[in-house]
Design a protein around this motif. Structure first.
Motif, PDB file in Angstrom:
ATOM      1  N   LEU A  54       0.825  -1.212   0.000  1.00 32.09           N
ATOM      2  CA  LEU A  54       0.000   0.000   0.000  1.00 32.09           C
ATOM      3  C   LEU A  54       0.861   1.264   0.000  1.00 32.09           C
ATOM      4  N   PRO A  57       2.882   2.914  -3.893  1.00 32.22           N
ATOM      5  CA  PRO A  57       2.441   4.053  -4.713  1.00 32.22           C
ATOM      6  C   PRO A  57       2.590   5.392  -3.977  1.00 32.22           C
ATOM      7  N   VAL A  58       2.436   5.386  -2.644  1.00 28.38           N
ATOM      8  CA  VAL A  58       2.601   6.620  -1.868  1.00 28.38           C
ATOM      9  C   VAL A  58       4.047   7.111  -1.988  1.00 28.38           C
ATOM     10  N   ARG A  60       6.095   6.443  -4.375  1.00 36.68           N
ATOM     11  CA  ARG A  60       6.293   6.881  -5.760  1.00 36.68           C
ATOM     12  C   ARG A  60       5.787   8.316  -5.949  1.00 36.68           C
ATOM     13  N   VAL A  61       4.644   8.650  -5.326  1.00 38.00           N
ATOM     14  CA  VAL A  61       4.106  10.011  -5.413  1.00 38.00           C
ATOM     15  C   VAL A  61       5.049  10.995  -4.703  1.00 38.00           C
ATOM     16  N   SER A  64       8.006  11.716  -6.809  1.00 35.77           N
ATOM     17  CA  SER A  64       7.637  12.593  -7.926  1.00 35.77           C
ATOM     18  C   SER A  64       7.582  14.046  -7.464  1.00 35.77           C
ATOM     19  N   LEU A  79       0.091  19.491  -8.417  1.00 26.09           N
ATOM     20  CA  LEU A  79      -0.789  18.376  -8.801  1.00 26.09           C
ATOM     21  C   LEU A  79      -0.461  17.105  -8.023  1.00 26.09           C
ATOM     22  N   VAL A  82      -1.663  17.251  -4.510  1.00 26.61           N
ATOM     23  CA  VAL A  82      -3.092  16.966  -4.396  1.00 26.61           C
ATOM     24  C   VAL A  82      -3.312  15.441  -4.333  1.00 26.61           C
ATOM     25  N   VAL A  83      -2.604  14.688  -5.184  1.00 25.35           N
ATOM     26  CA  VAL A  83      -2.728  13.225  -5.176  1.00 25.35           C
ATOM     27  C   VAL A  83      -2.329  12.664  -3.811  1.00 25.35           C
ATOM     28  N   GLU A  86      -5.019  13.299  -1.339  1.00 23.97           N
ATOM     29  CA  GLU A  86      -6.139  12.369  -1.560  1.00 23.97           C
ATOM     30  C   GLU A  86      -5.832  10.998  -0.962  1.00 23.97           C
ATOM     31  N   LEU A  87      -4.578  10.549  -1.098  1.00 26.57           N
ATOM     32  CA  LEU A  87      -4.205   9.248  -0.508  1.00 26.57           C
ATOM     33  C   LEU A  87      -4.272   9.313   1.019  1.00 26.57           C
ATOM     34  N   ALA A  89      -6.206  11.313   2.700  1.00 27.18           N
ATOM     35  CA  ALA A  89      -7.630  11.407   3.038  1.00 27.18           C
ATOM     36  C   ALA A  89      -8.274  10.032   3.074  1.00 27.18           C
ATOM     37  N   SER A  90      -7.856   9.121   2.188  1.00 31.21           N
ATOM     38  CA  SER A  90      -8.461   7.784   2.200  1.00 31.21           C
ATOM     39  C   SER A  90      -8.030   7.033   3.460  1.00 31.21           C
ATOM     40  N   ALA A  93     -10.227   8.493   6.104  1.00 29.92           N
ATOM     41  CA  ALA A  93     -11.584   7.958   5.936  1.00 29.92           C
ATOM     42  C   ALA A  93     -11.670   6.540   6.497  1.00 29.92           C
ATOM     43  N   ALA A  94     -10.617   5.757   6.272  1.00 30.62           N
ATOM     44  CA  ALA A  94     -10.590   4.378   6.779  1.00 30.62           C
ATOM     45  C   ALA A  94     -10.689   4.363   8.304  1.00 30.62           C
TER      46      ALA A  94
END
Lengths: 102, 276
Positions: A54, A57-58, A60-61, A64, A79, A82-83, A86-87, A89-90, A93-94
């Protein structure tokens, strides 16, 4: 510009490769231990494997964002930030909507 | 939820090999086959099936993109821009998945799968236009070496808002249904946004790691992801997609597509029956 794109590609590729290799190794070892009944060690390794998967990808962002900042490409820094938000935030949310398996 | 046994884990591993292999042959993630198998054949709750499938999507995205990261076929700038939309869709889908009934999700899966089946049949012989390699690619366009034409091809991105909307919807369906969502993005990017098929597929595969993570984190936090089953599925899909990519070069893709459309229609019918 071209060399910077190649550099970003290299770092992105490297982070993905490291993440997927270590998580697959942890998951494989955890699966073997689970079959042989060492439940505590198995659970630790399996959860570590899932978390690394999990987080890949975090990571990797994040890489970047750093690379775009180095190139002073502020539009893409914004940009990719923002991604990342959002990650995050999920993940929030969990935790907020925490319910059990039905 | 069936009891977790070594036998169940083995079945899921084998299912992962098949789903990943078929996915590799057809350029899909394999989630579209894995979710119905876990939910309908093995009786896992829909959220548990979707969560397992999403972890395999992340693994496939990471390993495939790592392998492709050298030849510029992935459009990193476009991918990272579209991720803003796809992660938002995925976040929203992950939250709503916790609030809507399983039967609704199954009906939605049935509809999505029917659409994919029809689209596959309609695109059996689709080919791509190759553009002038010297042209200006704009801010978001790209250039890469295409094996089929043995030349450097370049392209410009058209209709960016449409690409953003498609990415949002793909992200939403991804976390609701446990699929990657490439099945929605790739045709849109290819048919309407000016991207060659290989670049569209590679960029979509790159993005779905982030998309699936936004969804999977929510399922994981809810305790709906069973790590040992996810491990079996991830390792199976990795093995299968490696096999599919390596042995798929000479496979009769056209007949595979017909077979896939047929399988998907059967899956759709089963989902609708189950949701009644």
């Amino acid at each position: 510009m071209t060399t910077d794109v190649a550099r970003l590609e290299r770092f992105v590729g490297l982070s993905l490769r490291i993440g997927v290799t270590t998580s697959s190794a942890a998951l494989a070892l955890g699966l073997v231990l689970a079959i042989f009944g060492d439940d505590v060690a198995a659970a630790a390794l399996l959860n570590a494997g899932v978390l690394i998967l999990l987080l890949t990808p975090v990571a990797r962002v994040l890489i970047s964002i750093i690379e775009y900042a180095r190139e002073r490409d502020w539009m893409f820094v914004a940009l990719t930030c923002v991604v990342l938000v959002e990650l995050m935030a999920s993940a929030v949310a969990a935790l907020i909507f925490n319910r059990q398996v039905k | 939820m069936p009891t977790v046994t070594p036998a169940l884990a083995s079945i899921i591993f084998v299912a992962g090999v098949f789903a990943g292999g078929l996915g590799g042959l057809l350029g899909l993630g394999g989630g579209i086959f894995l979710v119905p198998f876990l939910n309908l054949a093995l009786g896992l709750p829909f959220p548990a099936a979707a969560a397992i499938s999403l972890t395999t999507v992340i693994a496939t995205s990471s390993s495939v993109s790592a392998a492709r990261s050298k030849n510029q076929v992935i459009n990193l700038r476009l991918g990272m821009l579209l991720e803003v939309a796809t992660a938002a869709g995925s976040l929203l889908g992950g939250v709503t998945a916790q609030l809507v009934a399983t039967t609704t999700l199954q009906r939605l899966f049935g509809l999505a799968v029917t659409a994919v089946a029809l689209m596959t049949m309609a695109r059996l012989n689709r080919r791509n236009v190759i553009l002038d390699p010297t042209m200006d690619t704009g801010l978001l366009g790209g250039r890469f070496f295409e094996n089929e034409s043995r030349a450097v091809v370049s392209y410009r991105i058209k209709r960016l808002p449409l690409a953003l909307v498609a990415s949002f919807i793909a992200g939403n369906l991804s976390s609701l249904l446990g699929i990657g969502g490439g099945i929605i993005k790739v045709p849109v990017l290819n048919a309407w946004c000016g991207m060659p098929l290989r670049a569209a597929a590679a960029t979509s595969a790159f993005m779905i790691g982030v998309t699936a993570t936004a969804g999977a984190v929510i399922y994981y936090g809810h305790g709906q992801l069973v790590p040992v089953l996810a491990a079996a599925a991830v390792l199976g899909v990795q093995l299968g997609s490696w096999g599919g990519l390596h042995f798929g070069v000479h496979a009769p893709v056209k007949w595979l597509k017909v077979l896939m459309a047929f399988v998907l229609l059967v899956v759709a019918v089963m989902m609708f029956i189950k949701a009644r």
